[in-house]
Design an enzyme around this catalytic site. Sequence first.
Site, PDB file in Angstrom:
ATOM      1  N   ASP A 107      -6.699   9.744 -36.486  1.00 21.24           N
ATOM      2  CA  ASP A 107      -8.032   9.326 -36.898  1.00 21.24           C
ATOM      3  C   ASP A 107      -9.077   9.952 -35.981  1.00 21.24           C
ATOM      4  O   ASP A 107      -8.804  10.276 -34.814  1.00 21.24           O
ATOM      5  CB  ASP A 107      -8.156   7.805 -36.826  1.00 21.24           C
ATOM      6  CG  ASP A 107      -7.232   7.097 -37.800  1.00 21.24           C
ATOM      7  OD1 ASP A 107      -6.893   7.707 -38.825  1.00 21.24           O
ATOM      8  OD2 ASP A 107      -6.850   5.950 -37.519  1.00 21.24           O
ATOM      9  N   LYS A 108     -10.289  10.070 -36.482  1.00 22.23           N
ATOM     10  CA  LYS A 108     -11.373  10.671 -35.714  1.00 22.23           C
ATOM     11  C   LYS A 108     -11.532  10.015 -34.347  1.00 22.23           C
ATOM     12  O   LYS A 108     -11.700  10.701 -33.332  1.00 22.23           O
ATOM     13  CB  LYS A 108     -12.686  10.564 -36.500  1.00 22.23           C
ATOM     14  CG  LYS A 108     -13.902  11.110 -35.771  1.00 22.23           C
ATOM     15  CD  LYS A 108     -15.164  10.980 -36.612  1.00 22.23           C
ATOM     16  CE  LYS A 108     -16.382  11.498 -35.861  1.00 22.23           C
ATOM     17  NZ  LYS A 108     -17.618  11.385 -36.671  1.00 22.23           N
TER      18      LYS A 108
END
Length: 317
Positions: free
Chosen positions: A140-141
């Site tokens: 995930d970012k």
Amino acid sequence: MKYNFCALFEEKNKRVDIYLSALFWDFSRSYIQKMIDRWNVSVNWENISKNLKIKSKDEIKIEIVLERLDEVLPEKMDFDVIFEDDEILVLNKQAGINVHPVPGEWWNKNTLVNWVLEHCKDKLPTIWGVQRPWIVHRLDKDTSGAIMIAKSDKMMSYLSETIKDRKIDKYYLAIVFGKIKTRNFKIESMIGRDPNNRLKMTTKNPVNPKNAITYGQVIEYIDNRFTLVKVKIETGRTHQIRVHLSALWYPIVWDKTYWNLRVNKEMITRFLLKRQALHAWKLDINLYWKDYHFEAKLKSDMKRIIPEDILKNYIEK
């Protein structure tokens, strides 16, 4: 834009939607499946289903609007390289960086892919003159830590099969809200898209559910309110760790999707933490009969929360 090429991977068969979603990281697997359903994808000149397993040298044609595909340009950025050879690149990703371009977020800039294009220069596979690094798995970012990129078609095939067969051990560090009383625990449930919010995953009445297995080990309690947890995932579902821990009412600190604003504000004030406290810590994998152990050092924003003795004697020893 039309692409016509032969499948380059070797050995075992792979589903066409999985193969194409890895190749065209600009688009999700569900988007590729829509293109297949619309007969925009053919294999050996025949329309197909998304379940088709393709073989090496099958001729694939995809006719799709790949907007600005070749505008993802090399970009100089700071990444910590854990390991690199001619076949594979292992990085320690910082939080706040997308792995691949995301429409609507300066979609073609400031991503891990931009950096890989700059770092690897002309040493990546190409399709119709466009270099494409193989993104083997994703973070995930706002998750930091270890991530693998294949630099060749052969390595992409090998790593994909290794992950599918669950022959890789992935370990994470997470800081959660609350005191987990069970020192060693296992979470197993179905995870799928939230029927009320397509941006979230859930364990409650999920859409298109898949089985997910997570193991946890309590390392230490922090301020008698938080728990530092070592997590191992057996499966790799979207948001798996975040969803599983939140479902037990031990959400990851500063998780903007699966927890509340009050606790997050406290972490900003006390520890200057502005992202979810989740770090991909270790990867254990066998690459062509040789065992490799990759470890991504913990980032400074999470280190500020963890007691010094735990950092010294457990995490950084």
